[in-house]
Scaffold this motif. Sequence first.
Motif, PDB file in Angstrom:
ATOM      1  N   GLU A  88      50.686  40.559  32.692  1.00  0.00           N
ATOM      2  CA  GLU A  88      49.475  40.117  31.981  1.00  0.00           C
ATOM      3  C   GLU A  88      48.492  41.275  31.808  1.00  0.00           C
ATOM      4  OE1 GLU A  88      45.843  36.905  32.569  1.00  0.00           O
ATOM      5  OE2 GLU A  88      47.795  36.481  33.496  1.00  0.00           O
ATOM      6  N   ILE A  89      48.298  42.035  32.869  1.00  0.00           N
ATOM      7  CA  ILE A  89      47.407  43.197  32.775  1.00  0.00           C
ATOM      8  C   ILE A  89      47.999  44.243  31.840  1.00  0.00           C
ATOM      9  CG2 ILE A  89      46.448  45.136  34.083  1.00  0.00           C
ATOM     10  CD1 ILE A  89      46.330  43.158  36.512  1.00  0.00           C
ATOM     11  N   GLY A  90      49.307  44.447  31.928  1.00  0.00           N
ATOM     12  CA  GLY A  90      49.961  45.425  31.068  1.00  0.00           C
ATOM     13  C   GLY A  90      49.859  45.069  29.599  1.00  0.00           C
TER      14      GLY A  90
ATOM     15  N   TRP B  98      44.539  38.990  39.314  1.00  0.00           N
ATOM     16  CA  TRP B  98      45.211  38.864  40.612  1.00  0.00           C
ATOM     17  C   TRP B  98      44.726  37.626  41.352  1.00  0.00           C
ATOM     18  CZ3 TRP B  98      43.623  44.590  41.446  1.00  0.00           C
ATOM     19  CH2 TRP B  98      44.521  45.429  40.775  1.00  0.00           C
ATOM     20  N   ASP B  99      43.439  37.363  41.308  1.00  0.00           N
ATOM     21  CA  ASP B  99      42.902  36.184  42.003  1.00  0.00           C
ATOM     22  C   ASP B  99      43.507  34.900  41.444  1.00  0.00           C
ATOM     23  OD1 ASP B  99      41.330  37.813  43.563  1.00  0.00           O
ATOM     24  OD2 ASP B  99      39.478  37.461  42.427  1.00  0.00           O
ATOM     25  N   ARG B 100      43.629  34.851  40.130  1.00  0.00           N
ATOM     26  CA  ARG B 100      44.179  33.647  39.500  1.00  0.00           C
ATOM     27  C   ARG B 100      45.648  33.461  39.875  1.00  0.00           C
ATOM     28  NH1 ARG B 100      45.978  33.986  34.604  1.00  0.00           N
ATOM     29  NH2 ARG B 100      44.482  35.626  34.034  1.00  0.00           N
ATOM     30  N   TRP B 101      46.406  34.533  39.853  1.00  0.00           N
ATOM     31  CA  TRP B 101      47.821  34.426  40.207  1.00  0.00           C
ATOM     32  C   TRP B 101      48.003  34.108  41.694  1.00  0.00           C
ATOM     33  CZ3 TRP B 101      52.457  34.883  37.401  1.00  0.00           C
ATOM     34  CH2 TRP B 101      52.295  35.071  36.022  1.00  0.00           C
ATOM     35  N   ASN B 102      47.186  34.684  42.542  1.00  0.00           N
ATOM     36  CA  ASN B 102      47.299  34.416  43.980  1.00  0.00           C
ATOM     37  C   ASN B 102      46.992  32.961  44.311  1.00  0.00           C
ATOM     38  OD1 ASN B 102      48.031  37.032  44.652  1.00  0.00           O
ATOM     39  ND2 ASN B 102      45.919  37.704  45.004  1.00  0.00           N
ATOM     40  N   ALA B 103      46.215  32.299  43.464  1.00  0.00           N
ATOM     41  CA  ALA B 103      45.861  30.895  43.696  1.00  0.00           C
ATOM     42  C   ALA B 103      46.934  29.929  43.198  1.00  0.00           C
ATOM     43  CB  ALA B 103      44.526  30.568  43.025  1.00  0.00           C
ATOM     44  N   MET B 104      47.933  30.437  42.496  1.00  0.00           N
ATOM     45  CA  MET B 104      48.994  29.578  41.957  1.00  0.00           C
ATOM     46  C   MET B 104      49.961  29.136  43.049  1.00  0.00           C
ATOM     47  SD  MET B 104      50.149  31.560  38.463  1.00  0.00           S
ATOM     48  CE  MET B 104      48.985  31.919  37.134  1.00  0.00           C
ATOM     49  N   SER B 105      50.614  28.015  42.810  1.00  0.00           N
ATOM     50  CA  SER B 105      51.701  27.580  43.680  1.00  0.00           C
ATOM     51  C   SER B 105      52.931  28.457  43.409  1.00  0.00           C
ATOM     52  CB  SER B 105      52.052  26.120  43.389  1.00  0.00           C
ATOM     53  OG  SER B 105      52.659  26.010  42.108  1.00  0.00           O
TER      54      SER B 105
ATOM     55  N   LEU C 247      39.663  46.758  28.672  1.00  0.00           N
ATOM     56  CA  LEU C 247      39.545  45.915  29.850  1.00  0.00           C
ATOM     57  C   LEU C 247      38.240  46.222  30.575  1.00  0.00           C
ATOM     58  CD1 LEU C 247      42.545  45.757  29.094  1.00  0.00           C
ATOM     59  CD2 LEU C 247      43.086  45.718  31.529  1.00  0.00           C
ATOM     60  N   GLY C 248      37.471  45.191  30.854  1.00  0.00           N
ATOM     61  CA  GLY C 248      36.189  45.378  31.526  1.00  0.00           C
ATOM     62  C   GLY C 248      36.350  45.499  33.024  1.00  0.00           C
ATOM     63  N   ASP C 249      35.293  45.902  33.681  1.00  0.00           N
ATOM     64  CA  ASP C 249      35.282  45.981  35.142  1.00  0.00           C
ATOM     65  C   ASP C 249      35.603  44.608  35.728  1.00  0.00           C
ATOM     66  OD1 ASP C 249      34.543  48.614  34.941  1.00  0.00           O
ATOM     67  OD2 ASP C 249      32.414  48.251  35.336  1.00  0.00           O
ATOM     68  N   GLY C 250      36.477  44.599  36.684  1.00  0.00           N
ATOM     69  CA  GLY C 250      36.835  43.349  37.347  1.00  0.00           C
ATOM     70  C   GLY C 250      37.941  42.574  36.675  1.00  0.00           C
ATOM     71  N   PHE C 251      38.445  43.045  35.519  1.00  0.00           N
ATOM     72  CA  PHE C 251      39.478  42.284  34.822  1.00  0.00           C
ATOM     73  C   PHE C 251      40.728  42.141  35.681  1.00  0.00           C
ATOM     74  CE2 PHE C 251      43.335  42.124  32.233  1.00  0.00           C
ATOM     75  CZ  PHE C 251      43.091  41.005  31.471  1.00  0.00           C
ATOM     76  N   ASN C 252      41.217  43.268  36.217  1.00  0.00           N
ATOM     77  CA  ASN C 252      42.447  43.212  37.011  1.00  0.00           C
ATOM     78  C   ASN C 252      42.284  42.268  38.199  1.00  0.00           C
ATOM     79  OD1 ASN C 252      43.244  45.169  35.224  1.00  0.00           O
ATOM     80  ND2 ASN C 252      43.777  46.701  36.770  1.00  0.00           N
ATOM     81  N   GLN C 253      41.177  42.374  38.898  1.00  0.00           N
ATOM     82  CA  GLN C 253      40.974  41.535  40.068  1.00  0.00           C
ATOM     83  C   GLN C 253      40.935  40.059  39.692  1.00  0.00           C
ATOM     84  OE1 GLN C 253      40.805  42.811  43.376  1.00  0.00           O
ATOM     85  NE2 GLN C 253      41.280  40.649  43.676  1.00  0.00           N
ATOM     86  N   SER C 254      40.353  39.741  38.554  1.00  0.00           N
ATOM     87  CA  SER C 254      40.312  38.338  38.130  1.00  0.00           C
ATOM     88  C   SER C 254      41.715  37.807  37.861  1.00  0.00           C
ATOM     89  CB  SER C 254      39.441  38.190  36.875  1.00  0.00           C
ATOM     90  OG  SER C 254      40.046  38.779  35.737  1.00  0.00           O
TER      91      SER C 254
END
Length: 257
Positions: A54-56, A79-86, A70-77
């Motif tokens: 997705e980032i790529g 990763w956070d979304r994917w880490n919250a997935m089942s 890509l703005g500041d914090g884009f990558n982290q947002s």
Amino acid sequence: MTATADATISALRSTHDELAAVVRDLDDDHLSAPSGAAEWPVAQVLSHLGSGAEIGLATLRAATGEGEALGDGFNQSVWDRWNAMSPREQADGFLAADSAVVEAFEALTPQQRSGLQVSLGFLPRPLPLGSYAGMRLNESAQHSWDVRVTFDDGAAIDGPTASLVVEHYATGLAFLLGFIGKADAVSEPAVVTMGDVGVALSVTGSVALVPTDGAAATATFTGPPDAVARLISGRLTPRWTPEAVTVSGNVDLDDLR
């Protein structure tokens, strides 16, 4: 660079198709199983690949002008979304996201493949498209192996793809080997010819892959391209080392690991 970009994009497709065929048949128990990546279950490997895709894709679209930088914090947002997935969502998300980024690479024109420069933010200058695709191929090939070896002890990175990964490490992605290599891990300088991939591993003040015709070898690594590519990424552990792999000379296999 166009030929390298073309070959890399083709390898991205074959690597995706190979892993996708496995992932589609995985049940919840499979997704929670330990993978070839230390401390990561299969689903987490797929989450890493999916978020990276997705980032790529966003990075590639910014480079072509089809998307915003890509703005500041884009990558982290992401990763956070994917880490919250089942685990199931991570597996399904990988299939969709990785397919999308491969299709985006495939859609690039010959002119884009030869001339596009991709800014990554953390590097001092943009990467040529071929090298950017090579970064994704290295990640995809290595993590595909992490998943597939969970269910097949004989899993390997196919020869042409592994050779291409090594070629990228010897050329446009040489800086990555400089980051991850630890020259002080060996007691004396070494130049190791690496199987049949046409390069030698130079361990002097730094770690680099150099042409074999310009190197005075002090050791020889014998093994398939898969083993060379996985050695570079730290995946040629004793459990997953093919019997055909040998090292002779002033370093041994444990030194290289």
